[in-house]
Scaffold this active site. Structure first.
Site, short mmCIF file in Angstrom:
data_model
loop_
_atom_site.label_atom_id
_atom_site.label_comp_id
_atom_site.label_asym_id
_atom_site.label_seq_id
_atom_site.Cartn_x
_atom_site.Cartn_y
_atom_site.Cartn_z
CG HIS B 22 56.83 30.84 66.83
ND1 HIS B 22 56.49 31.34 68.07
CD2 HIS B 22 56.70 31.87 65.95
CE1 HIS B 22 56.17 32.63 67.95
NE2 HIS B 22 56.29 32.97 66.68
CG ASP B 30 65.74 34.87 41.56
OD1 ASP B 30 66.85 34.28 41.48
OD2 ASP B 30 65.66 36.09 41.82
CG ASP B 69 56.77 35.03 64.06
OD1 ASP B 69 55.81 35.02 64.86
OD2 ASP B 69 57.95 35.09 64.41
CG MET B 79 67.98 40.72 47.48
SD MET B 79 68.75 39.76 46.16
CE MET B 79 69.13 38.24 47.01
CE1 TYR B 118 72.49 36.16 47.33
CE2 TYR B 118 74.46 37.52 47.21
CZ TYR B 118 73.38 36.93 46.59
OH TYR B 118 73.17 37.11 45.26
CE1 TYR B 136 68.22 42.67 43.65
CE2 TYR B 136 67.76 43.15 41.34
CZ TYR B 136 68.61 43.21 42.43
OH TYR B 136 69.83 43.82 42.30
#
Lengths: 150, 150
Positions: B22, B30, B69, B79, B118, B136
């Site tokens: 959890h 990608d 979650d 992103m 990142y 993306y």
């Protein structure tokens, strides 16, 4: 834990079941089997554990995802009781019930003499040790295939 | 392969998904993302691959077993496009559709600026690289829980 996957299948066990291919064998064994020493000679090279449960629950978890090999007559082999090769103790009838449940038909086990079982076990892909206390809770299961979708 | 488990989930990926707990996060990325260099700084420490498919198919496989979650508002972060943070390209709307499909409700993604992504990615549990060619196709997914049976 994961959706739709029996939580007894921990990360190491799931890895092994997925990594196995057609004809690879796994050893499902009780608490007295020399799991670690045999496992070190298998393909995977280290023992796997489904702790806290016996043969029946562990087998139900494994067979919920692993197909048995339809290319052989008896993809599951039980370890024979020494001196009573034809006697099938309750721990083995329970395993038979799990096979039949998972495969939706009665698919009888074969059997192997104890020392021949050890030999065969060392050639398996992996060993999965359970917390089974009863003697002769030891089996070889040969993996089958998943057919392409129609 | 295994019964009832999407075959895109290879042994390494299944291991990681089951080993996560959890709040642990995975990066789905990608083909241009620095997957290997970032993955070496994650908890798992090595890159995982779902090759041969793009974001949508890989996400469908992952979300078939991994719960998101529910303890946070946006368990999935995309992103952001540099200079156009509010634009959502098709590769990201496809991921949104897979979230909604898996969870049975519309559950909007959040977003993170590229360099902050990142940073967050290095703190993830693992990185799963796809063969997605479109830019993306990079997301952070936070794992949720499986409730006990009633």
């Amino acid at each position: 834990m994961l959706k739709s996957i029996n939580p007894l299948l921990n990360a190491d066990v799931l890895y092994a079941l997925r990594a196995m291919g057609h004809g690879d064998e796994l050893v499902l064994c009780d608490g007295n089997f020399p799991a670690d020493s045999v496992a070190r000679q298998t393909v995977l090279g280290r023992v796997l554990r489904i702790d806290g449960v016996g043969t029946q629950e562990a087998a139900r978890a494994i067979l919920s995802v692993m197909p048995l090999d339809g290319a052989v007559e008896t993809p599951v082999q039980r370890m024979e009781i020494m001196g009573q090769p034809d006697e099938i103790p309750p721990v083995q009838t329970e395993l038979q019930a799990e096979i039949d449940r998972a495969e939706g038909k009665h698919w009888p086990m074969g059997s192997i003499e104890r020392f021949a079982f050890y030999e065969a076990a060392r050639k398996a892909y992996c060993v999965i040790a359970t917390s089974e206390r009863r003697f002769y809770g030891c089996f070889l299961l040969k993996k089958g295939v998943i057919a392409p979708e129609a």
